[in-house]
Motif scaffolding. Structure first.
Motif, PDB file in Angstrom:
ATOM      1  N   TYR A  34       9.827   0.166  61.773  1.00 51.84           N
ATOM      2  CA  TYR A  34       9.990  -0.635  62.830  1.00 51.84           C
ATOM      3  C   TYR A  34       8.836  -0.443  63.800  1.00 51.84           C
ATOM      4  N   TRP A  35       8.591   0.789  64.270  1.00 55.27           N
ATOM      5  CA  TRP A  35       7.680   0.934  65.097  1.00 55.27           C
ATOM      6  C   TRP A  35       6.349   0.381  64.848  1.00 55.27           C
ATOM      7  N   LEU A  36       5.944   1.128  63.626  1.00 60.14           N
ATOM      8  CA  LEU A  36       4.552   0.766  63.305  1.00 60.14           C
ATOM      9  C   LEU A  36       4.268  -0.957  62.924  1.00 60.14           C
ATOM     10  N   GLY A  37       5.581  -1.525  62.467  1.00 56.06           N
ATOM     11  CA  GLY A  37       5.384  -2.954  62.174  1.00 56.06           C
ATOM     12  C   GLY A  37       5.146  -3.771  63.717  1.00 56.06           C
ATOM     13  N   GLN A  38       5.452  -3.013  64.660  1.00 56.25           N
ATOM     14  CA  GLN A  38       5.202  -3.703  65.848  1.00 56.25           C
ATOM     15  C   GLN A  38       3.645  -4.018  66.107  1.00 56.25           C
ATOM     16  N   GLN A  39       3.086  -3.099  65.223  1.00 58.23           N
ATOM     17  CA  GLN A  39       1.502  -3.049  65.627  1.00 58.23           C
ATOM     18  C   GLN A  39       0.513  -3.696  64.617  1.00 58.23           C
ATOM     19  N   GLY A  40       1.431  -4.194  63.543  1.00 62.64           N
ATOM     20  CA  GLY A  40       0.675  -4.979  62.461  1.00 62.64           C
ATOM     21  C   GLY A  40       1.119  -4.608  61.270  1.00 62.64           C
ATOM     22  N   THR A  41       0.618  -5.007  60.169  1.00 59.37           N
ATOM     23  CA  THR A  41       0.799  -4.794  58.995  1.00 59.37           C
ATOM     24  C   THR A  41       0.667  -3.163  58.430  1.00 59.37           C
ATOM     25  N   ARG A  73       9.038  -5.187  50.289  1.00 60.47           N
ATOM     26  CA  ARG A  73       7.429  -4.778  49.763  1.00 60.47           C
ATOM     27  C   ARG A  73       6.995  -5.813  49.200  1.00 60.47           C
ATOM     28  N   ALA A  74       5.736  -6.246  49.816  1.00 55.00           N
ATOM     29  CA  ALA A  74       5.070  -7.149  49.285  1.00 55.00           C
ATOM     30  C   ALA A  74       3.686  -6.829  48.792  1.00 55.00           C
ATOM     31  N   GLU A  75       3.008  -7.647  48.192  1.00 53.14           N
ATOM     32  CA  GLU A  75       1.596  -7.530  47.970  1.00 53.14           C
ATOM     33  C   GLU A  75       1.057  -7.503  49.418  1.00 53.14           C
ATOM     34  N   HIS A  76      -0.148  -6.567  49.426  1.00 52.04           N
ATOM     35  CA  HIS A  76      -0.967  -6.359  50.623  1.00 52.04           C
ATOM     36  C   HIS A  76      -2.052  -7.448  50.589  1.00 52.04           C
ATOM     37  N   ALA A  77      -2.148  -7.865  51.723  1.00 52.58           N
ATOM     38  CA  ALA A  77      -3.305  -9.082  51.878  1.00 52.58           C
ATOM     39  C   ALA A  77      -4.786  -8.324  51.542  1.00 52.58           C
ATOM     40  N   THR A  78      -5.116  -7.390  51.825  1.00 58.59           N
ATOM     41  CA  THR A  78      -6.394  -6.752  51.414  1.00 58.59           C
ATOM     42  C   THR A  78      -6.764  -5.758  50.585  1.00 58.59           C
ATOM     43  N   ILE A  85       4.579  -3.378  53.981  1.00 64.18           N
ATOM     44  CA  ILE A  85       6.214  -3.045  54.288  1.00 64.18           C
ATOM     45  C   ILE A  85       6.468  -3.917  55.566  1.00 64.18           C
ATOM     46  N   SER A  86       7.608  -4.537  55.303  1.00 63.80           N
ATOM     47  CA  SER A  86       8.047  -5.192  56.538  1.00 63.80           C
ATOM     48  C   SER A  86       9.865  -4.943  56.443  1.00 63.80           C
ATOM     49  N   LEU A  87      10.240  -5.195  57.785  1.00 61.17           N
ATOM     50  CA  LEU A  87      11.743  -4.971  57.707  1.00 61.17           C
ATOM     51  C   LEU A  87      12.367  -6.512  57.752  1.00 61.17           C
ATOM     52  N   THR A  88      13.767  -6.638  57.087  1.00 64.41           N
ATOM     53  CA  THR A  88      14.369  -7.635  56.973  1.00 64.41           C
ATOM     54  C   THR A  88      14.949  -8.103  58.249  1.00 64.41           C
ATOM     55  N   PRO A  89      15.563  -8.960  58.811  1.00 59.51           N
ATOM     56  CA  PRO A  89      16.353  -9.184  59.976  1.00 59.51           C
ATOM     57  C   PRO A  89      17.513  -8.131  59.933  1.00 59.51           C
TER      58      PRO A  89
END
Length: 136
Positions: A34-41, A73-78, A85-89
């Motif tokens: 959650y914390w790191l996701g606020q700053q980007g991928t 968990r999805a494929e990373h763009a680069t 990694i991203s959180l669901t609602p």
């Protein structure tokens, strides 16, 4: 005494997180995401480094949190070797609510130490020293 206090703290953290269906390790990874996701991928490696948990344990915790519907968990763009990694609602809700519960518990737990807790400051100084020593 440190061991006794630590055991009590762990027991009470476990109780505080039970209502969210999270272990303490799962909470740490979820809160870090959650914390790191606020700053980007973010990646699994980002989480492992931030939470100071080894990569294999982080992977296991991420699989569990994904199975609970709290993150994706999805494929990373680069970076084709990494997963984004991203959180669901539901994951965001769980992270925020669990963080409040942990903060409330820790506020009560450490209240007897006062606002200027010298022991907490010393532990914050000790942690980097012991983690560096363990890495060498």
């Amino acid at each position: 005494m440190l061991w006794q206090v630590s055991n009590h703290w762990q027991r009470e953290i476990k109780k505080a997180l039970e209502q969210f269906g999270l272990t303490h390790a799962q909470f740490v990874v979820l809160a870090a995401a959650y914390w790191l996701g606020q700053q980007g991928t973010i990646t699994q490696t980002d989480l492992a480094v931030h939470a100071r948990i080894d990569k294999m344990m982080t992977s296991k915790l991420l699989r569990t949190l994904q199975a609970k519907g709290l993150l994706l968990r999805a494929e990373h763009a680069t970076d084709t070797r990494a997963k984004a990694i991203s959180l669901t609602p539901a994951g965001v809700r769980a992270a925020v609510q669990a963080a409040w519960a942990v903060e409330e518990f820790e506020s009560r737990f450490f209240a007897s130490m006062g606002a200027d807790a010298a022991v907490l400051k010393q532990l914050k100084t000790l942690l980097p020293a012991v983690t560096e020593a363990a890495a060498t």
